[in-house]
Enzyme design. Structure first.
Site, mmCIF file in Angstrom:
data_model
loop_
_atom_site.group_PDB
_atom_site.id
_atom_site.type_symbol
_atom_site.label_atom_id
_atom_site.label_comp_id
_atom_site.label_asym_id
_atom_site.label_seq_id
_atom_site.Cartn_x
_atom_site.Cartn_y
_atom_site.Cartn_z
ATOM 1 N N SER A 90 -65.992 14.630 -10.636
ATOM 2 C CA SER A 90 -65.063 14.097 -11.647
ATOM 3 C C SER A 90 -65.590 13.971 -13.062
ATOM 4 C CB SER A 90 -64.550 12.726 -11.209
ATOM 5 O OG SER A 90 -63.474 12.895 -10.340
ATOM 6 N N SER A 119 -61.446 13.529 -11.943
ATOM 7 C CA SER A 119 -60.561 12.444 -12.309
ATOM 8 C C SER A 119 -60.801 11.909 -13.721
ATOM 9 C CB SER A 119 -60.721 11.280 -11.318
ATOM 10 O OG SER A 119 -62.038 10.752 -11.383
ATOM 11 N N LYS A 174 -63.808 5.187 -19.446
ATOM 12 C CA LYS A 174 -62.894 5.482 -18.332
ATOM 13 C C LYS A 174 -62.370 4.161 -17.769
ATOM 14 C CE LYS A 174 -62.762 8.149 -13.982
ATOM 15 N NZ LYS A 174 -63.540 8.998 -13.050
HETATM 16 N N1 GLN Z 1 -61.781 15.686 -6.956
HETATM 17 C C1 GLN Z 1 -62.565 14.906 -6.042
HETATM 18 C C2 GLN Z 1 -61.664 13.984 -5.265
HETATM 19 O O1 GLN Z 1 -60.503 14.087 -5.439
HETATM 20 C C3 GLN Z 1 -63.633 14.166 -6.756
HETATM 21 C C4 GLN Z 1 -63.135 12.984 -7.495
HETATM 22 C C5 GLN Z 1 -64.253 12.239 -8.160
HETATM 23 O O2 GLN Z 1 -65.342 12.778 -8.373
HETATM 24 N N2 GLN Z 1 -63.986 10.999 -8.462
HETATM 25 O O3 GLN Z 1 -62.089 13.180 -4.497
#
Ligand code: GLN
Length: 493
Positions: free
Chosen positions: A182, A158, A78
């Site tokens: 995410s 994400s 990532k």
């Molecule tokens: N969807 C969540 C957010 O927008 C979690 C994102 C994540 O785990 N990095 O913050």
């Protein structure tokens, strides 16, 4: 010979050990697969030369009988992990051209275990999102399609680039990060395994920070065994991260005994949220039946604070983000938009460098931390966070782990929820409490929804007991027998 890109990490490892193919062949097959998935926009940076060079030195080691645990296995990273001299963007314009002079601990651990790097994967900008549509480098597409509907779908987020690349067989596994879901939500959306370890299990050093008290790195793979193998290599105490735990890393693969007889598994009644789709209920019930058939005992538990988890998260995460992102000022990293004064340079750089969602989070974060609202929002949220953690601690007096759905729905189309931040935030209703409590959670593919798209079940564990959730996930994986393949692969052998 089966297609090398269809192998799991465990199969590829064993194939290399048995000299059925070389690391160079395995890597070359994956480099070609990375090219083949370009239409999905899963990678921000491809590093084929580096991968082939690493594979060659792995072959030399294999020949000398000095193979390390991930020797010659091609993985993708990532683009939130700093990789030395390799462009690292967090999918943000503001990090333009940033080539870190250092390597994150997690990726260093993977290279030290012999892994090969295929490239850097797309994500929501600074990992803020659930769809991988907020990237400065454009959205990542899921390799899946709904039955009878050719619209491009999100791979979740994400860590959507990681999810798409692993599901589309462009990497044996990938790293993800999980602040509120995410790793688990994208894993669920594309039918792979995603594990968020206990807070402190993996070092955060050199991983670009979103919300420091919630962020954790973890593996995204096509099998539970692979998650166990990858986690072992990623994890470990790191003196460079004061929040990394001085805990021994167990042999997670050895924990996959398949035996969950007598295990008490909690079924939290508050996760039957209003308006939950019937197919999610049905999937959850199937999961309960599977663990019962395997000799475990489902126990109804109560996590009464669940309903406050999202609101709490969307105060704490933006608060921490607003502080973490203050460092991007046009002086030290990446983009700089000149201005007449220093202040103007900061303003212009940040206005142009950050996308809309990141700006929204910074605004929310600075608001809840501001003098008049700190007590009303931030402090209150911290207190509720403690209560959420206490709910889990109470439950763990009765049960050893907890089974829930991973997401309230299957994947949605690109653009479908983009104009409604709240609908987007609801994706994380089942995953966010786990981060707030610092616990480990794993999503394992459990079936297909009515639209033909993958759905995952989540197993949540006690702190530092990844071994148990891997064991339970392994049982669910076997019972579910998930073999569906994304449509993107159709026509490729
Ligand atoms: N969807 C969540 C957010 O927008 C979690 C994102 C994540 O785990 N990095 O913050």
């Amino acid at each position: 010979m089966t297609n090398l890109t269809d192998l799991t990490i465990a199969e590829a490892r064993d194939g290399l050990a048995a000299k059925r193919f070389t690391a160079r062949e395995l890597t070359a097959a994956h480099v070609a697969a990375v090219e083949a998935v370009r239409p999905l926009n899963a990678f921000i940076t491809e590093t084929p030369e580096l991968a082939l060079a690493q594979a060659e030195s792995s072959d030399a080691r294999l020949l000398r009988g000095e193979a390390r645990p991930l020797e010659g296995l091609p993985l993708a990273i990532k683009d939130l992990f700093c990789t030395k001299e390799v462009l690292t963007t967090a999918a943000s314009h503001i990090l333009d051209g940033f080539k870190p002079p250092y390597e994150s601990t997690v990726t260093q651990n993977l290279w030290d275990a012999g892994a090969v790097m295929l490239g850097k994967l797309n994500l929501d900008e600074f990992a803020m999102g659930s769809s991988t549509t907020t990237s400065f480098y454009g959205p990542t597409e899921s390799p899946w399609r709904r039955d009878g509907d050719n619209r491009a779908l999100v791979p979740g987020g994400s860590s959507g680039g990681s999810a798409a690349a692993v599901a589309a067989r462009a990497a044996l596994g990938a790293t993800g990060t999980d602040t509120g879901g995410s790793i688990r939500q994208p894993a669920s959306f594309v039918g792979i395994v995603g594990l968020k370890p206990t807070y402190g299990r993996c070092s955060r050093w050199g991983t670009i920070a979103f919300a420091s008290s919630l962020d954790q790195a973890g593996p995204m793979t096509r099998s539970v065994r692979d998650a166990a193998i990858m986690l072992k290599a990623m994890a470990g105490h790191d003196p460079k991260d004061s929040t990394s735990a001085p805990q021994a890393v167990p042999d997670f693969e050895a924990a996959l005994s398949g035996d969950i007889r007598g295990l008490k598994i909690g079924i939290p009644k508050e996760y039957r949220v209003d308006g939950m789709k019937r197919e999610i209920e049905a999937l959850w019930q199937r999961g309960i039946d599977w663990i019962k058939d395997a000799g475990a005992e489902p126990v109804e538990i109560s996590l009464p604070m669940t309903k406050y988890a999202l609101a709490t998260y969307y105060i704490i995460a933006p608060a921490e983000a607003s502080s973490n992102l203050a460092r991007y000022d046009g002086v030290r990293f990446g983009l700089r938009v000149p201005g007449k004064t220093l202040d103007e340079m900061y303003e212009l750089t940040r206005a142009e460098g950050f996308g809309a969602e990141v700006q929204r989070r910074i605004l929310i974060g600075t608001y809840v931390l501001s003098a008049g609202y700190y007590d009303a929002y931030y402090l209150k949220a911290q207190r509720v966070r403690t209560l959420i953690a206490r709910d889990f601690a109470e439950a763990y007096k009765q049960v050893e782990c907890i089974l829930t759905p991973t997401t309230p729905s299957t994947a949605f189309a690109i653009g479908e929820k983009s104009d409604d931040p709240i609908a987007m935030y609801l994706n994380d209703v089942f995953t966010v409490p786990v981060n707030l409590a610092g616990l480990p959670g794993i999503s394992v593919p459990a079936g297909l929804g009515e639209d033909g798209l993958p759905l995952g079940l989540q197993v949540i564990g006690r702190a530092f007991d990844e071994a148990t959730i891997l064991r339970v996930a392994g049982v669910i994986e076997r019972a579910a027998g998930f073999t569906a393949r994304p449509q993107f692969l159709a026509g490729r052998s």
